[in-house]
Motif scaffolding. Structure first.
Motif: not given
Length: 454
Positions: A245, A315, A440
């Motif tokens: 991440n 994201f 995502p």
């Protein structure tokens, strides 16, 4: 042996000789009627006084306070004062039926405060009148709430007077918490109990003066020495570069570069950043709004924030509009910043210690480091330091020295190691965004395509 009279303390009691036969009394020179019964195998605190009825002496009574091994002398003396006061009012301290003070006692209202003030009620008032009113952070409040509502759940409907009169019970609870939850949790929860009790006593003078938490034998606490030195940074950067991440990656890097508490950084928003002045505003640090401050930004910190904003919007398009470090959480921002130590060995307060360590190695003074971390500065002269006057030039140059020292420790690694080059090299952020393969779940594919093309 004959009775003796001494100043009773834990030390003097421990030094008293045991009798060969029977027992003797060691009377306190400070509090009349308070003494220790010294036997061959046991030592017990006790009080003795005249029980009066109608102003006349009815009888002389002796009441046990507690064993020497169960309660400290200080706590026993506090209980003894309460017992002697009740005896002087014609009441037996161990008569459980007498829960209210006699009528006319100025320290007790007609509603029986001693019996009615529970830990739950005292906590609610402390929460509203002290924590919330003084602007304490949600993180601070949640810590207090965890102590009261989880650790002391079985005591929530127990009266504070009952706890105040039985400090040995509180001491045993501390021992139990130490065994079940660890020494730091035990000490922390008892500090919370002490604070709630002291706050309650301001408006309830019928509570015993001595705080029952004072009977606790506090666990020894050592400052955690988990910071890194310059030689450790390369390995840590490689661990950080491997995080999946990128938003979390930038969060940990910023924590290292500014030395701030993670809970304060989790909630920063884009409008808290002033790129013209090169500052980051922290509106609610530890201590609440009145402790709000600005962090001067180094070049490396600015690049870190820019990457975080870009990755965040990529994201988490919706959450990224509001937060610098967005996440798919109820709050919309990072709420849990712990990592598996096998994956990232240092995070959180480890990085604050590292910041302080690197600052010293970079030649930054202790006062400047404290100002950058928003720590209180001890001493009379501290009040004459005007922080915001130092912010624009002096503190920013000191911040830059620390950031430079961090990246100098990497040497040529950014150019030579592919993982670091893909993260920190020139143009790396744009390349990473353009090369996103997995979108995502909460992203609009059309929205992502537009951003990639931009």
């Amino acid at each position: 042996m004959t009775d003796i009279r001494i100043s009773l303390t834990d030390k003097t009691i421990a030094q008293l000789p045991a009798p060969k036969d029977g027992w003797y009394l060691a009377r306190d020179t400070e509090l009349k009627g308070f003494f220790v019964v010294i036997g061959k195998r046991k030592r017990t605190f006790a009080v003795q006084g005249d029980l009066r009825r109608g102003g006349k002496r009815a009888s002389s009574i002796r009441v046990s306070v507690g064993g020497v091994t169960e309660i400290s002398t200080r706590a026993a003396r506090a209980i003894a004062k309460e017992y002697l006061a009740l005896i002087s009012q014609g009441r037996h301290p161990k008569d459980e039926k007498q829960t209210d003070a006699p009528s006319g006692n100025p320290n007790n209202g007609s509603d029986g405060l001693k019996a009615s003030i529970t830990l739950r009620q005292a906590w609610q008032r402390y929460l509203e009148a002290h924590l919330i009113r003084k602007g304490r952070s949600e993180h601070t409040i949640s810590g207090y709430r965890d102590h009261v509502e989880r650790i002391f759940a079985e005591w929530l409907d127990t009266s504070l007077h009952e706890l105040g009169m039985d400090p040995a019970r509180v001491a045993r609870k501390h021992d139990d918490i130490t065994k079940g939850n660890g020494p730091y949790m035990a000490n922390g929860s008892m500090r919370t109990l002490r604070a709630v009790y002291n706050h309650a006593r301001k408006t309830n003078k019928s509570l015993p003066r001595d705080n029952p938490a004072d009977a606790v034998d506090w666990n020894e606490e050592e400052r955690r020495d988990t910071g890194m030195g310059s030689a450790d940074l390369k390995r840590w950067f490689l661990e950080l570069a491997a995080l999946d991440n990128p938003v979390r990656r930038e969060f940990h890097l910023l924590t290292l570069l500014c030395g701030s508490r993670p809970t304060a950084l989790q909630q920063i928003q884009p409008d808290h950043i002033d790129f013209r002045r090169r500052t980051l505003h922290i509106p609610k640090p530890k201590g609440g709004k009145k402790k709000a401050f600005d962090i001067p930004l180094s070049r490396e910190m600015i690049l870190c924030l820019i990457r975080a904003i870009r990755f965040g919007k990529q994201f988490y398009p919706l959450q990224g509009l509001e937060w610098v470090f967005p996440a798919d959480s109820d709050s919309g921002h990072l709420s849990e910043t712990k990592e598996d130590r096998e994956i990232l060995s240092k995070w959180g307060n480890d990085l604050r210690q590292t910041f302080r360590t690197i600052a010293t190695a970079a030649g930054v003074s202790e006062i400047d480091a404290k100002l950058l971390m928003n720590h209180a500065i001890p001493g009379v002269n501290a009040g004459y330091i005007t922080r915001h006057k130092l912010l624009e030039d002096h503190l920013r140059s000191q911040q830059q020295s620390i950031s430079s020292a961090v990246f100098v420790a990497l040497g040529p690694s950014i150019a030579e190691i592919q993982a670091l080059h893909d993260w920190l090299g020139r143009g790396a952020t744009r390349r990473a965004i353009l090369n996103v393969q997995v979108k995502p779940a909460n992203c609009d594919p059309e929205h992502v395509t537009i951003r990639q093309a931009a």
